[in-house]
Design an enzyme around this catalytic site. Sequence first.
Site, PDB file in Angstrom:
ATOM      1  CG  MET A 163      -1.709  -1.337   1.327  1.00  0.00           C
ATOM      2  SD  MET A 163      -3.091  -1.298   2.491  1.00  0.00           S
ATOM      3  CE  MET A 163      -4.413  -0.681   1.446  1.00  0.00           C
ATOM      4  N   GLY A 164       0.999   1.860  -1.162  1.00  0.00           N
ATOM      5  CA  GLY A 164       1.844   3.048  -1.291  1.00  0.00           C
ATOM      6  C   GLY A 164       3.025   2.754  -2.196  1.00  0.00           C
ATOM      7  N   GLY A 176      15.244   3.923  10.243  1.00  0.00           N
ATOM      8  CA  GLY A 176      15.379   3.471   8.848  1.00  0.00           C
ATOM      9  C   GLY A 176      15.919   2.056   8.786  1.00  0.00           C
ATOM     10  CE  LYS A 223      12.209   8.472  12.650  1.00  0.00           C
ATOM     11  NZ  LYS A 223      13.227   9.326  12.002  1.00  0.00           N
TER      12      LYS A 223
END
Lengths: 418, 418
Positions: A6-7, A130, A201
């Site tokens: 999705m995306g 990341g 985060k």
Amino acid sequence: MKIGLMGLGTVGKGVVHVINQNGDSIEKRIGEKIEIKKILVKDAEKKRSPLVEGKLVLDPMEILNDDEIDVVVEVMGKEHPALEYIKKALENGKSVVTANKEVIARHGKELIKLANEKKVSLLYEASVGGGIPIIRPLKQCLAANKIYEVKGILNGTTNYILSEMKDRGMSFEGVLKEAQQKGYAELDPTDDIEGFDAARKLAILCTLSFNKYVVPDDIYTKGISSISKEDIKYAQELGYTIKLIAYGKIYENEKLEAWVHPVMISKESPLNGVNGVYNAILIEGNAVGRLMFYGQGAGMMPTASAVVADIIDVVNHIPGKNGYEDADIIPIQDTVSKYYIRLIALDKPGVMSKITGILGNEGISLVSVVQKEVHEDAAEIVLITHHANTGRIFKALDEIKNLHEIYKVASIIRVEED
Amino acid sequence: MKIGLMGLGTVGKGVVHVINQNGDSIEKRIGEKIEIKKILVKDAEKKRSPLVEGKLVLDPMEILNDDEIDVVVEVMGKEHPALEYIKKALENGKSVVTANKEVIARHGKELIKLANEKKVSLLYEASVGGGIPIIRPLKQCLAANKIYEVKGILNGTTNYILSEMKDRGMSFEGVLKEAQQKGYAELDPTDDIEGFDAARKLAILCTLSFNKYVVPDDIYTKGISSISKEDIKYAQELGYTIKLIAYGKIYENEKLEAWVHPVMISKESPLNGVNGVYNAILIEGNAVGRLMFYGQGAGMMPTASAVVADIIDVVNHIPGKNGYEDADIIPIQDTVSKYYIRLIALDKPGVMSKITGILGNEGISLVSVVQKEVHEDAAEIVLITHHANTGRIFKALDEIKNLHEIYKVASIIRVEED
């Protein structure tokens, strides 16, 4: 193993690319082929890579209701409608892999509960740091530890800006503009520069490290938009580097401290060498001692690396964790720190005594005071306090701000020896 | 979940301690209690902690043949009889957790095969990097990557010695003696200072990173015993730091380079800040880019943290990997590097031209040459070469060594910009 993506923005393209490029070695490793069956996009007409041909769909339900799809990979970003899609996927018995720190930080609690009920996985390694493996090490490798401190540089954009300000003597605004032109900073950079991205985060890291649900609203957050060339220069003179630090600690009484704030860190800190778009996370555990994880905290391929690792874990049926307790957060006013404070004041006799008087009334003593004339009748006053209660610092600064001799309180930075 | 602990030295005591101290939070996390049922020791009469009371056994078969024991934890160290015990445990259908880098590096291939046949786990996170999570991130978090380079400081003793030599201007022998007194170095320090310990860990890392079996004998290994105060000083003047580096790389043609060697690394390298007994491992993957893992590479509690994390993984039934291909190692002579070479020579005209002549005949050109008189008729000559084939460097040095004007080739250090 069929997945629905999705995306198809930066991270989505990265996922397609990693699965295409490393698919063979992944298949050799896990004994199963990962196939992207459908990809949700907004515009089916846009020219795209032949790798995604015949897979594009415009209706999210084509993925969410497809019985052949085992894993939904959400890489759209933003809170809505990603949250709703993730919920629907879990409700339909699909495992979910997401890079969405906003959704996980704000709604992790209900989503983890839902995933547990449905006996599926909800994995989000890419949401923090990341490509740096940090979620999984916290869950697995450090499972034998009580972790009591987490400290990190969690936002590449602000770290890049601070690194460039230091190395090239540029102003905050100048570097930000350049970063926007290079694509290192968003056109609306608020989330990054005001520390909100780092706070999300940190909420995820604190939850995993301390086994307590922490949400971004629990975290006192101050960004770097008020850091000036002068602050950078003073920091260097004092032997420090300014970094935007995300910090979490659990005390013996199970209370938590959690904040995002500019901090002067000492040149001896392992975080001092973390420059540019790199991120790093320091963990202190009661058995393992101090660990640091370092790498690229964003970018197409590093983030995709983490997303695909999560997909592989779903294939391998690696179990997640079962939930956390609620956190008891200490108000920022009750935390203790040394502070660096830069004031712009009228250059008149008596100002300094008023300022030190107010600080003294709050029981705040000073390591050093430097006063410099900046132009005609304005002076710059730089104070460094001894360790003090943050509430008292705030109270004193409120009073100082109201002195008619004070133009402004230009910067407030925490100071750490380490 | 009942475990049998084989060995109650430093790491064994750490395991008992971690399970005792963090047992409650581990149980909360994994929903099962970890109980040490039996502990193999050499001497049952020795005075020990009450935590181990009633568990001590002298006969390994009491653990290896106990049907109630699911996991054997081997923390005796040394190749024999640990290897035989691990084999027997696997053959008897027990999962094995070990911190034994010697056994894993030399016999990993057959042991992994045996574990796969018996459908049990063989885990060895503690064998590399002590408490630093590295084995599991390589297996899982980076599973989406082709990893093409591994570079690390894998031995705390040598890193401590080099750090102290630099910071305090001491000689190798002086620091080693001190380290032995403090317990940072063994009484027989050969394994550490000659690089054998690092080579074993590198063999394990290469196997996991590149999916090729690499054994310590494949790895060209040179330690730090020939590094002198002078080398440290020259390195600093040149803007470098000397570290004992373990290096592995896989090329496009699937050939491997793997060596342990003293290296002058640049001050910009993330490894430059890794001092004292800390270890660090840099990984380069094709998606994730550069990652660094940093922490305490040895010590009772960090190592025990990794051992207990492995035990928890066995409880969670987290699968291991299925085996690797054989490696095709490039002979060290075919690798390319800049080299720093320090010679002690007779201080006579013509020596320098003989040396540079020999180097020139091998096609080796020089970045710099420095000659200094050390006493009466001896001169110290420091050469830094451009990138050159290592075989040609070795050949030239053999010739140079045989010149009657040369007292000795004092040091050979690789030089890296990064």
